[in-house]
Design a protein around this motif. Structure first.
Motif, PDB file in Angstrom:
ATOM      1  N   ASN A   1       7.020   9.068  19.173  1.00  0.00           N
ATOM      2  CA  ASN A   1       6.158  10.255  19.357  1.00  0.00           C
ATOM      3  C   ASN A   1       6.944  11.434  19.941  1.00  0.00           C
ATOM      4  OD1 ASN A   1       6.484   8.880  21.785  1.00  0.00           O
ATOM      5  ND2 ASN A   1       4.505   9.566  22.596  1.00  0.00           N
ATOM      6  N   VAL A   2       7.900  11.124  20.809  1.00  0.00           N
ATOM      7  CA  VAL A   2       8.737  12.172  21.382  1.00  0.00           C
ATOM      8  C   VAL A   2       9.622  12.770  20.292  1.00  0.00           C
ATOM      9  CG1 VAL A   2      10.561  12.674  23.065  1.00  0.00           C
ATOM     10  CG2 VAL A   2       8.707  11.097  23.662  1.00  0.00           C
ATOM     11  N   LYS A   3      10.199  11.882  19.445  1.00  0.00           N
ATOM     12  CA  LYS A   3      11.066  12.332  18.357  1.00  0.00           C
ATOM     13  C   LYS A   3      10.298  13.247  17.394  1.00  0.00           C
ATOM     14  CE  LYS A   3      13.857  10.518  14.539  1.00  0.00           C
ATOM     15  NZ  LYS A   3      13.100  11.227  13.466  1.00  0.00           N
ATOM     16  N   GLU A   4       9.099  12.826  17.036  1.00  0.00           N
ATOM     17  CA  GLU A   4       8.303  13.591  16.098  1.00  0.00           C
ATOM     18  C   GLU A   4       7.915  14.956  16.663  1.00  0.00           C
ATOM     19  OE1 GLU A   4       4.012  13.212  13.779  1.00  0.00           O
ATOM     20  OE2 GLU A   4       4.913  11.444  14.736  1.00  0.00           O
ATOM     21  N   ALA A   5       7.474  14.968  17.918  1.00  0.00           N
ATOM     22  CA  ALA A   5       7.062  16.231  18.552  1.00  0.00           C
ATOM     23  C   ALA A   5       8.253  17.182  18.689  1.00  0.00           C
ATOM     24  CB  ALA A   5       6.448  15.952  19.926  1.00  0.00           C
ATOM     25  N   SER A   6       9.421  16.628  18.981  1.00  0.00           N
ATOM     26  CA  SER A   6      10.613  17.463  19.141  1.00  0.00           C
ATOM     27  C   SER A   6      10.986  18.132  17.826  1.00  0.00           C
ATOM     28  CB  SER A   6      11.789  16.601  19.625  1.00  0.00           C
ATOM     29  OG  SER A   6      11.497  16.023  20.886  1.00  0.00           O
ATOM     30  N   GLU A   7      10.888  17.415  16.756  1.00  0.00           N
ATOM     31  CA  GLU A   7      11.251  17.980  15.455  1.00  0.00           C
ATOM     32  C   GLU A   7      10.268  19.064  15.027  1.00  0.00           C
ATOM     33  OE1 GLU A   7      11.448  14.494  13.070  1.00  0.00           O
ATOM     34  OE2 GLU A   7      13.487  13.975  13.715  1.00  0.00           O
ATOM     35  N   GLN A   8       8.983  18.849  15.339  1.00  0.00           N
ATOM     36  CA  GLN A   8       7.983  19.857  14.982  1.00  0.00           C
ATOM     37  C   GLN A   8       8.221  21.166  15.747  1.00  0.00           C
ATOM     38  OE1 GLN A   8       4.186  18.085  15.725  1.00  0.00           O
ATOM     39  NE2 GLN A   8       4.241  16.763  13.896  1.00  0.00           N
TER      40      GLN A   8
END
Length: 803
Positions: A35-42
């Motif tokens: 979830n951290v990875k996904e939010a960071s990319e967004q």
């Protein structure tokens, strides 16, 4: 010039740093925290869009800041140390560039709260909280309260570094909350506010009064809850507070009261809190200090008397000092209670450290003439009010006397013997001089066998307390002997200076305090009856206490500098009394100077008859010359070096036997004689009938010193014992005699500057002296022939000089 916050280069650098942080965060959360990875990319995509569509990049970041901080919030929720550190660093970067909205700030505070509860990165949390609150005003109301509670919670962790850092952070943030109010008050607002509702103020809640603007409302609620917490009650606004030490709370209250008086004076809502919260709280917390009696058996009661606790008492007294100094106009009744408490704390049965703390506060007040004026007007001049200024002066004087009558030392003091001095016994003296090469006696006071050193902490009028600054001490400090007496001594000197400033209307420079020659009066011109009444009340409330204490200190002083300070104060007070035509106190102070100029217990009836009965140290002592000689071999000699031995001048009012035997003059007597001559020379216009006291004393001193009128009327001394000389003069004073003789001559020469009334008093005194001399000579022509010749020639010559 473009502001750094709006400089395009700064904005580009910030976005670039955030992109790098997000890439690192994405890599770190790749496996365990998708979830951290996904939010960071967004958010990386969002940042690219902002950088292409906005010229002012930072202004473009603020609306999107809720979305931008989201990956950092998730990263902190992971509790992974590396990710937490990275996220906090990135958030701090955004805050410092003012790229955070109110909503995003709330999210950040929630993130910090979770980290605080988890015990992670505590110092970093405090750094972030300071940045979040002090960079701008995006954190307000409930969010501000939560951020403050977070810091308070960190103040009570187990790590000492975190505790100390949190304490400093809280002090800074509390100060900043009130700074916001000062800034807000400077800005004109068009928004209407509701009228003040006192009933609303009485019902405490987490909602600020509607009559206050936003920043003032937050400060009001914060101050309200600080009072609640110090009183061991639950806060209304600082929800989540679990504990708070009373000492820390008192420090915060004192800091606010000292640094922001304008807020309390300008806003009646804050003034209400002073009256309704702070003052009752202080009086309540003083209860143990009032009830406790050192060395006395506890009273029969179910509950034992609680001992005063030094850290609490010291902080309470600091608050009292701030309240009196800054808020007297709002708290006249409450300050009457506080000042009475300070005087009560000087009682001998109170712990020594408590007495010294009270003295330090009184000293801080004594250097403020405006406060002394207010005390006198509000209390001493009111018919049915406590005479506060009088009580303060008498209380300080009683403290000084108690030091000599009941020296500290526990059982030793009770048995009447002096306890060993904590700073050593006085050095061995012979003839008033220290024994041994290079030995300089410590400045001190000595009276009735009690030797108390003078601590020079408060010299030169500085008002820097010692024990009121011991914020890091838990146990009562060990007070060095002489400290309390020294503070009381300087307190009295400052009281006299403040009275002089009030009576004269403005402070006088050192060079102006003793003018060359003045025959008139120097009161400020065109004063009203009310101002005149105030001046008289200042004298009436203080003169007895000042005279009693200063006379004792003058008698006890073994230090030339301390003696000079006392003499200047006596001169100053006598002059003020004379200017106000207050003859009783004027004559009392002149009598004290006269007595101090003559040998100890010198039998001069005119001085004993002039001494007032009120001050205890002014009672006359009648002793024979042989007793004088015996006493001078002990304590009196130790106080000051003997510089002359002569015979007493015969006086008609005493039996012949009283005139026999030698008397001794000390260096202190000569110093006092100089002061007496200075009063006569510089302030002759105010002496009035006291001229007789002054001239009688000088007549006796001239006789004892063996000064004889020469051709032309000037006085000269002979060092040798001869038929025409009745004195033995030591080399220590020979150099002073020409100076004293010159001062005596100038005394009469300066009479040309006196007004008609003052000149009449001087002539009357001279005629009275001549008449007394002739009367004595006729009653015993043989034994007093030389006395008649001496006195009449000097007086008549000077009389003829100005006639």
């Amino acid at each position: 010039m473009t502001s750094p916050a709006r400089d395009p280069a700064v904005g580009r650098k910030l976005i670039e740093s955030l992109q790098n942080d997000l890439r690192a965060l994405s890599t770190e959360g790749k496996r365990k925290f998708p979830n951290v990875k996904e939010a960071s990319e967004q958010v990386q995509l969002k940042l690219r869009t902002i950088s292409t569509k906005n010229e002012d990049l930072i202004a473009g970041l603020v609306p999107a800041s809720v979305e931008i901080v989201q990956p950092f919030v998730l990263g902190c929720d992971s509790k992974n140390p590396k990710m937490v550190h990275l996220c906090l660093t990135s958030v701090q970067r955004m805050i410092s560039h003012e790229a955070i909205s109110m909503t995003a700030a709330n999210d950040v505070i929630g993130m910090l709260w979770h980290l605080m509860e988890a015990g992670l990165e505590e110092l970093k949390l405090l750094q972030t909280a300071i940045l979040l609150i002090t960079t701008n005003s995006v954190v307000q109301h409930e969010s501000l309260a939560r951020a403050l509670v977070l810091c308070f919670r960190l103040h009570f962790t187990k790590d000492s570094t975190t505790i100390n850092t949190a304490a400093a952070t809280i002090k800074q943030l509390v100060s900043y909350v009130f700074e916001r109010v000062v800034t807000e008050d400077k800005i004109q607002s068009q928004e209407p506010l509701e009228a003040l509702n006192v009933e609303e103020l009485k019902t405490h809640s987490k909602i600020p009064p509607k009559s206050l603007r936003p920043c003032a409302g937050d400060a009001y609620l914060l101050f309200q809850d600080l009072c609640q917490l110090v009183n061991a009650d639950q806060p209304y606004w600082l929800v989540g507070m679990t504990e708070m030490t009373r000492t820390f709370g008192l420090e915060l209250l004192e800091a606010v009261l000292t640094d922001y008086p304008s807020i309390f004076l300008q806003h009646p809502e804050f003034s209400f809190q002073l009256k309704e919260k702070v003052c009752p709280l202080v009086i309540k917390l003083f209860s143990p200090s009032l009830k406790y009696r050192q060395g006395l058996p506890p009273p029969p009661s179910p509950a034992p008397v609680e001992k005063p606790f030094f850290p609490i008492v010291m902080r309470l007294l600091r608050i009292v000092s701030a309240l009196i100094k800054h808020y007297y106009c709002l708290l006249v009744t409450e300050c009457e209670i506080f000042l009475s408490l300070l005087v009560k704390f000087l009682d001998p049965e109170k712990p020594n450290w408590q007495r010294c703390l009270a003295l330090e506060v009184l000293h801080k007040l004594s250097v403020q003439p405006d406060l002394i004026r207010s005390f006198t007007q509000s209390y001493d001049m009111k018919l049915h009010s406590t005479k506060i200024f009088r009580d303060i002066v008498n209380g300080v004087g009683a403290f000084i006397q108690s030091n000599f009558m009941n020296p500290p030392g526990g059982p030793a003091a009770q048995s009447g013997t002096k306890a060993p001095d904590t700073q050593g016994m006085p050095p061995a003296l012979v003839g008033g001089l220290p024994v041994g090469g290079g030995v300089t006696p410590q400045p001190a006071f000595m009276y009735r066998g009690v030797w108390i050193p003078l601590v020079l902490t408060f010299a030169q009028g500085t008002a820097k307390p010692t024990y009121l600054e011991f914020l890091d001490k838990v146990d009562p400090p060990s007070i060095p002997e002489g400290y309390g007496l020294s503070v009381a001594f300087y307190c009295l000197l400052e009281v006299v200076k403040s009275i002089q400033i009030l009576v004269h209307g403005a402070p006088l420079a050192d060079s102006e305090q003793v003018p060359q020659v003045t025959g008139g009066k120097t009161l400020r011109s065109n004063i009203s009856d009310e101002e005149r009444h105030l001046d008289e009340e200042l004298i009436n409330s203080s003169w007895c206490g000042v005279l009693a204490a200063l006379s004792l200190l003058l008698d006890a002083s073994t230090d030339e500098s301390a003696t000079e300070s006392v003499l200047k104060s006596l001169q100053m007070f006598a002059n003020l009394c004379g200017q106000l035509d207050m003859t009783t106190p004027r004559d009392a102070f002149i009598t004290a100077l006269c007595k101090a100029s003559l040998p100890p217990h010198y039998t001069l009836t005119v001085l004993n008859s002039q001494a007032p009965s009120s001050p205890p140290v002014q009672k006359g002592h009648i002793r024979t010359s042989s007793q004088d000689l015996q006493s001078m071999t002990s304590e009196s000699v130790e106080r000051s070096q003997v510089v002359a031995v002569g015979t007493p001048l015969p006086t008609a009012s005493l039996p012949v036997g009283a005139h026999q035997g030698p008397v001794m003059l000390t260096a202190k007597n000569i110093q006092c004689m100089r002061a007496l001559l200075s009063v006569a020379h510089c302030h002759g216009g105010i002496l009035g009938t006291a001229w007789h006291l002054v001239l009688t004393t000088l007549q006796h001193l001239v006789w004892i010193l063996g000064l004889k009128p020469s051709t032309g009327g000037s006085l000269k001394a002979s060092q040798q014992i001869s038929e025409g000389s009745n004195a033995v003069i030591t080399t220590a004073v020979m150099a002073d005699l020409p100076v004293l003789s010159a001062m005596l001559s100038r005394l009469f020469e300066s009479s040309q500057y006196l007004d008609d009334v003052a000149l009449h008093h001087l002539i009357d005194a001279l005629c009275k002296l001549s008449s007394e001399s002739m009367e004595l000579a006729y009653s015993n022509r043989v034994s007093h022939k030389s006395h008649l010749l001496h006195t009449f020639r000097v007086a008549s010559y000077k009389f003829l000089y100005y006639i």
